[in-house]
Scaffold this motif. Structure first.
Motif, mmCIF file in Angstrom:
data_model
loop_
_atom_site.group_PDB
_atom_site.id
_atom_site.type_symbol
_atom_site.label_atom_id
_atom_site.label_comp_id
_atom_site.label_asym_id
_atom_site.label_seq_id
_atom_site.Cartn_x
_atom_site.Cartn_y
_atom_site.Cartn_z
ATOM 1 N N LEU A 1 46.074 37.785 45.604
ATOM 2 C CA LEU A 1 45.009 36.588 45.620
ATOM 3 C C LEU A 1 44.132 35.981 44.517
ATOM 4 O O LEU A 1 43.697 35.300 44.048
ATOM 5 C CB LEU A 1 44.374 36.972 46.615
ATOM 6 C CG LEU A 1 44.768 37.790 48.420
ATOM 7 C CD1 LEU A 1 43.243 37.565 49.075
ATOM 8 C CD2 LEU A 1 45.536 35.957 48.814
ATOM 9 N N ARG A 2 44.445 36.752 43.737
ATOM 10 C CA ARG A 2 43.449 36.635 42.185
ATOM 11 C C ARG A 2 44.681 36.070 40.955
ATOM 12 O O ARG A 2 45.708 35.224 40.752
ATOM 13 C CB ARG A 2 42.591 37.338 41.872
ATOM 14 C CG ARG A 2 41.700 37.205 40.738
ATOM 15 C CD ARG A 2 42.781 37.505 38.841
ATOM 16 N NE ARG A 2 43.108 39.015 38.665
ATOM 17 C CZ ARG A 2 43.569 38.724 37.218
ATOM 18 N NH1 ARG A 2 43.782 37.974 36.589
ATOM 19 N NH2 ARG A 2 44.059 39.878 37.615
ATOM 20 N N ASN B 1 47.904 34.092 42.990
ATOM 21 C CA ASN B 1 47.757 32.826 43.219
ATOM 22 C C ASN B 1 46.959 32.608 41.952
ATOM 23 O O ASN B 1 47.602 31.570 41.553
ATOM 24 C CB ASN B 1 46.102 33.215 43.729
ATOM 25 C CG ASN B 1 45.917 32.191 44.375
ATOM 26 O OD1 ASN B 1 46.719 30.895 44.639
ATOM 27 N ND2 ASN B 1 44.496 31.252 43.949
ATOM 28 N N GLN B 2 46.474 32.862 40.538
ATOM 29 C CA GLN B 2 46.793 31.644 39.628
ATOM 30 C C GLN B 2 47.629 31.524 38.783
ATOM 31 O O GLN B 2 47.776 30.224 37.801
ATOM 32 C CB GLN B 2 45.361 32.607 38.819
ATOM 33 C CG GLN B 2 46.077 33.781 37.408
ATOM 34 C CD GLN B 2 44.352 34.144 37.080
ATOM 35 O OE1 GLN B 2 43.756 34.781 37.395
ATOM 36 N NE2 GLN B 2 44.920 35.130 35.845
ATOM 37 N N PRO C 1 48.336 26.790 43.413
ATOM 38 C CA PRO C 1 47.094 27.712 44.320
ATOM 39 C C PRO C 1 47.275 27.204 45.638
ATOM 40 O O PRO C 1 46.734 26.630 46.244
ATOM 41 C CB PRO C 1 45.724 27.943 43.542
ATOM 42 C CG PRO C 1 46.507 27.084 42.337
ATOM 43 C CD PRO C 1 46.903 25.736 42.607
ATOM 44 N N LYS D 1 45.559 31.764 52.235
ATOM 45 C CA LYS D 1 44.630 32.572 50.920
ATOM 46 C C LYS D 1 44.087 33.669 53.040
ATOM 47 O O LYS D 1 44.202 35.075 52.109
ATOM 48 C CB LYS D 1 43.325 32.617 50.504
ATOM 49 C CG LYS D 1 43.440 32.806 48.816
ATOM 50 C CD LYS D 1 42.622 33.037 48.340
ATOM 51 C CE LYS D 1 42.823 33.015 46.394
ATOM 52 N NZ LYS D 1 41.483 33.113 45.806
ATOM 53 N N GLU E 1 41.835 42.332 45.939
ATOM 54 C CA GLU E 1 41.577 42.047 44.790
ATOM 55 C C GLU E 1 41.390 40.094 45.093
ATOM 56 O O GLU E 1 42.357 39.468 45.329
ATOM 57 C CB GLU E 1 41.834 41.850 43.501
ATOM 58 C CG GLU E 1 41.068 41.269 42.238
ATOM 59 C CD GLU E 1 41.038 41.232 40.957
ATOM 60 O OE1 GLU E 1 40.784 42.721 40.636
ATOM 61 O OE2 GLU E 1 42.701 40.579 39.786
ATOM 62 N N GLY F 1 39.351 37.369 44.164
ATOM 63 C CA GLY F 1 39.387 36.426 43.397
ATOM 64 C C GLY F 1 38.574 36.722 42.413
ATOM 65 O O GLY F 1 38.064 37.692 41.220
ATOM 66 N N PRO G 1 35.445 34.519 41.547
ATOM 67 C CA PRO G 1 34.790 33.687 41.681
ATOM 68 C C PRO G 1 33.560 32.574 41.183
ATOM 69 O O PRO G 1 33.064 32.075 41.320
ATOM 70 C CB PRO G 1 33.690 34.735 43.278
ATOM 71 C CG PRO G 1 33.985 36.025 42.357
ATOM 72 C CD PRO G 1 34.712 35.602 41.893
ATOM 73 N N SER H 1 35.730 29.568 39.780
ATOM 74 C CA SER H 1 36.341 28.522 40.331
ATOM 75 C C SER H 1 35.615 28.498 42.091
ATOM 76 O O SER H 1 35.464 29.141 42.860
ATOM 77 C CB SER H 1 37.896 28.294 41.185
ATOM 78 O OG SER H 1 37.864 28.484 41.621
ATOM 79 N N GLU I 1 37.812 29.778 44.898
ATOM 80 C CA GLU I 1 37.139 31.029 44.872
ATOM 81 C C GLU I 1 36.255 31.457 45.485
ATOM 82 O O GLU I 1 36.215 32.520 46.235
ATOM 83 C CB GLU I 1 37.635 31.202 43.466
ATOM 84 C CG GLU I 1 39.150 31.375 43.211
ATOM 85 C CD GLU I 1 40.134 32.209 42.650
ATOM 86 O OE1 GLU I 1 39.856 32.993 42.765
ATOM 87 O OE2 GLU I 1 41.221 31.783 43.063
ATOM 88 N N VAL J 1 36.156 41.776 43.200
ATOM 89 C CA VAL J 1 36.303 40.320 42.637
ATOM 90 C C VAL J 1 36.319 40.776 40.806
ATOM 91 O O VAL J 1 35.809 42.036 40.246
ATOM 92 C CB VAL J 1 34.962 39.976 42.881
ATOM 93 C CG1 VAL J 1 35.001 39.227 44.207
ATOM 94 C CG2 VAL J 1 33.888 41.319 43.133
#
Ligand code: KIV
Ligand code: ZN
Length: 576
Positions: A37-38, A41-42, A47, A53, A69, A71, A73, A76, A79, A100
């Motif tokens: 998810l980080r 995702n990036q 995304p 998510k 993990e 995101g 935060p 963005s 996130e 995070v």
């Protein structure tokens, strides 16, 4: 003139004496951390949105990963919002820790602490780049400058965490990554991690995760393993650290690098479920886990319904799983080549016969059923396939063709594939079988006047216990006319054959037969495979009926009609 490859600087690994990792085995699962998810995702063109998510998060939890993990935060608003939804809507299971990511910079760290308020278990993961190249071309600073950034970040994080823990009772742990670890002189990586651990007050009860990323995969996996073992030997307070690895896949060897790193001392692995991530991706957690599984080691993750996991992955990321992707690809439990099909077939029969405890089927490293793929056609048929493949497919349809028939049917299947110029499906293999062997009693252009049975009577007499005589009387419809036939023998096949011999079928000899029951709808029928000789050439016929004796008689007629059909095909081929 310099050749283009000469502009690349070969990787200089760390000098490690008496390395021990090559003799180690992977005997237990590491702590898994998903960075789908980080990091995953990036790296997406689009995304994931909130809904995607949340769906992906649930899937990761269902797989059994306990550290996720979620995101970045502070980087963005989306996130930040997603993290708040997870916390405020109570979507994080109690035994799952969210993680995070934040750069070691004051305002970003403060925003991150705002974002995590109220979560039960959190890992605050901070990083700064330490690599030789980035120090030279990006930061224009030396190691002391880089250490200063990390230590200042660590002190701020610790004070904010102490305060938050005191006021909320939250469980907050720390992770530090010297980003581009493998591109950093390993002594410098040890140095900065020692300083960070001191600043965070790491001890055996409050261990700090030290994550050593192969941010850009630099060289062969053994060089990464050397760096991990070297680092573990030299870290001052090793007992207060959990050594984590975070390999990327630039050279296509992230799975191997992860495995060797575990052998070299890594206790935790960060990666993504099918390897999605920046550039060529992150370590594929599923791949590493299933490799362990295939060696008899419990990965403590559940991929027993891998297709459902793949569906969530594809729908949320808009990425596609390659057909050859280990364990999950469409084609990975499929064998096209004849010799492979034959070996799989024999392995399956061996396992059924021996009922052993272990998986011993060639070409299939794991049982497809273990990832929920038992219903897929393991063997697919194209013109490369051999006789074993066609027989295997028929077996799946409930027909156990006798061994001697495999070659004959195999070549019919091969011919069909060549003619169509493509793979044929299991249903098409069955249809071909029925067309070639069963549906011959109706007139077609290939057999305009099939030989078939009209009314008949079979009578069995037993003498002195086991001696049997069977009398056959009936009508044979052949070349448009009905002929009365009769014969007797020591069984139905013998009696029918003797009857045939009297009316002009002397050049057919019976060789052998086999039979078994097949399920047909609610009732069970018998199938009989008949092997005849016609002018020194063998030919098979197949009959199906409720009555086993009748199935054999139909099988004899099927072989005779097939012989006619072959003749007609040959004539047509010769004409064209
Ligand atoms: O690949 C990397 O180095 C990272 C760090 C932020 C851990 O993703
Ligand atoms: Zn990464």
């Amino acid at each position: 003139m310099k050749k283009s490859y000469q502009k690349y600087i070969p990787f200089e690994g760390v000098k490690l004496n008496n390395r021990t990792w090559p003799d180690k085995k992977i005997e237990r699962a590491p702590i898994w951390c998903s960075v789908d998810l980080r990091d995953g995702n990036q790296a997406l063109v689009n995304p994931m949105n909130l809904e995607q998510k949340l769906r992906f998060f649930k899937m990761i939890c269902d797989v059994g990963i306990k550290e996720i993990e979620v995101g970045f935060p502070s980087a963005s608003e989306t996130e930040y919002e997603i993290l708040r939804t997870l916390i405020d809507d109570n979507l994080i299971p109690d035994d799952v820790t969210i993680q995070v990511l934040v750069q070691a910079r004051e305002h970003l760290i403060r925003k991150t602490f705002d974002a995590i308020k109220g979560a039960k278990n959190v890992i605050v993961h901070f990083y700064n780049s330490t690599s030789t190249l980035q120090r030279k071309v990006v930061f224009e600073t030396d190691m002391l400058g880089v250490i200063g950034i990390a230590v200042d970040g660590a002190k701020l994080i610790k004070s904010l965490a102490d305060e938050m823990k005191r006021s909320t009772g939250m469980n907050i742990r720390y992770e530090y990554s010297p980003e581009s670890f493998s591109g950093t002189e390993t002594d410098n990586a040890v140095w900065i991690c020692n300083e960070v651990m001191k600043a965070l007050g790491a001890n055996e009860d409050e261990k700090v995760i030290i994550n050593l990323p192969n941010t850009v995969e630099m060289s062969t996996p053994n060089t990464y393993a050397d760096q991990i073992e070297y680092f573990c030997r030299r870290l001052e307070n090793k007992k207060a650290a959990i050594i984590s690895v975070h390999p990327h896949n630039d050279r296509g060897t992230a799975t191997a690098a992860t495995e060797l790193a575990i052998m070299a001392g890594a206790q935790r692995v960060e990666g993504t479920i099918f390897g999605n991530g920046e550039r060529t991706g992150n370590t594929d957690i599923m791949n590493v886990a299933m490799n362990m599984f295939s060696q008899g080691v419990d990965p403590l993750l559940d991929f027993s319904d891998i297709n459902a996991i793949r569906d969530v992955y594809e729908e949320c990321t808009n990425m596609r799983i390659h057909e050859r992707h280990p364990y999950v690809g469409e084609l990975v439990f499929t064998a096209f080549s004849g010799s492979h099909q034959d070996a799989i077939n024999k392995g399956t029969a061996f396992m059924q016969k021996t009922n052993g405890d272990f998986w011993e089927i060639p070409y299939l490293p794991i049982d497809p059923a273990d990832v929920g793929r038992e219903y897929e056609p393991i063997i697919r048929i194209n013109s490369q396939s051999g006789k074993g493949g066609a027989a295997y497919v028929m077996q799946q349809h409930g027909f156990s063709l006798p061994k001697q028939m495999h070659a004959e049917f195999g070549s019919l299947v091969k011919e069909a594939c060549d003619k169509l110029g493509r793979e044929i499906s299991p249903e098409e293999v069955l249809a071909l079988f029925k067309h070639e062997y069963i549906e011959l009693s109706e007139a077609t252009h290939e057999v305009p006047e099939p030989c078939k049975l009209g009314k008949y009577r079979m009578h069995e007499e037993r003498h002195n216990g086991d001696d049997v005589t069977v009398e056959f009387d009936g009508t044979l419809i052949y070349q448009g006319k009905a002929t009365e036939i009769s014969g007797s023998g020591n069984g139905p096949i013998d009696a029918f054959f003797n009857a045939l011999h009297k009316v002009g079928f002397e050049n057919y000899d019976f060789i052998s037969y086999s039979e078994h029951a097949i399920a047909a709808g609610s009732d069970s029928k018998a199938v009989s495979y008949i092997r005849l000789k016609h002018n020194d050439k063998e030919i098979f016929g197949v009959g199906i009926d409720n009555n086993i004796s009748v199935a054999s008689i139909k099988g004899i007629l099927s072989a005779i009609n097939r012989q006619k059909m072959k003749g007609i095909r040959k004539q047509n081929g010769a004409k064209s």
